[in-house]
Motif scaffolding. Structure first.
Motif: not given
Length: 288
Positions: A22-43
């Motif tokens: 999980r990463t959160r940008p500095a200096g942005i009060a309410d950033p968009p939240v993005v869930i990132v999903l990898h492919g099969w067999g990945a990580h």
């Protein structure tokens, strides 16, 4: 400029221990939240270029999906819908209401299911698909020959005792896909399930703004799949990353991240565009 906050932790979802970055940008009060999903067999590590490229603009959450990376194995033969429900429960566990999605390959198929299920579609703000799986491929005659050989091996294993099982393993080594051979036995039922499902009927049901970013040299999920998604997902836009393959998001990381960040934070431009080095071939609104 202050550095983004970055954490990697283990989150328990329905009894499964899941590694989450999980990463959160500095200096942005309410950033968009993005869930990132990898492919099969990945990580998570396979998504490194996305996490590094977008971390200053949006909050990013990237899990090792169950059965992958350092997360627990799935408890049975899961489907795309099971993975979609898992993502929703992970968001709940992290205190996240609505979110955007970036999905690569099988991760995009999971995002597609999540965005079209009645009980979760309203939580999806927008989506970026790259090299998305989920559409039934066009099979050649050689594929059906392999299927026939696999059936012979299965029958031999049932009635032939140890020699039959040995024959089945020999046939598997000749005809099975790389994903099947690499998958642990506990995950093969899940692989069979997710590959068997054609998600094409869900494409017209998508209501979230969707951007498709595709390598024109992708042999695993060819361009015709991107074009089908562009036609059938309402209002979808297609950006072609010239020279990119199935991992175009990493191979053309600079271009991918600039376009994705604009779309995720400002809405982006609807319609299509082709991107390739200094030669950007715009084709806004084009349809095959």
């Amino acid at each position: 400029m202050p550095a983004p906050s970055e954490t990697t932790s283990t989150v328990t979802v329905d009894g499964l221990r899941v590694r989450v970055a999980r990463t959160r940008p500095a200096g942005i009060a309410d950033p968009p939240v993005v869930i990132v999903l990898h492919g099969w067999g990945a990580h998570i590590e396979a998504l490194g270029s996305i996490l590094a490229g977008l971390r200053d603009q949006v909050e990013l959450i990237a899990p090792d999906l169950p059965g992958h990376g350092r997360s627990d194995m799935v408890p049975g033969a899961w489907t795309n819908a099971d993975y979609a429900r898992f993502v929703v429960k992970l968001a709940d566990a992290l205190g996240i209401g609505r979110f955007a999605l970036i999905g690569h390959s099988r991760g995009a198929a999971i995002a597609l299911v999540l965005a079209t299920e009645p009980d979760s579609r309203d939580r999806v703000e927008r989506m970026v698909f790259t090299g998305a799986a989920g559409i039934k491929p066009r099979r050649r005659a050689a594929y059906y020959g392999k299927v026939g050989m696999a059936k012979v091996g299965k029958a031999a294993a049932k009635v032939g005792g140890a020699p039959g099982r040995k024959l089945q393993e020999s046939i598997r080594g000749r005809v099975a896909s790389a994903d099947w051979l690499a998958a642990p036995e506990a995950l093969r039922g899940t692989l069979r399930n997710v590959l068997a499902e054609d998600l094409s009927p869900r494409l017209p049901q998508v209501s979230a703004p969707t951007l498709l970013m595709w390598g024109d040299r992708d042999d695993d999920t060819p361009m015709w799949m991107a074009e089908k998604m562009e036609r059938e997902i309402p209002g979808a836009g297609l950006v072609v990353l010239r020279g990119g393959g199935h991992y175009a998001y990493a191979e053309q990381a600079g271009q991918f991240n600039v376009v994705a960040a604009h779309f995720l934070t400002q809405g982006g431009r609807r319609g299509g565009a082709a991107v390739g080095g200094a030669d950007a071939d715009a084709r806004a609104g084009a349809r095959p």
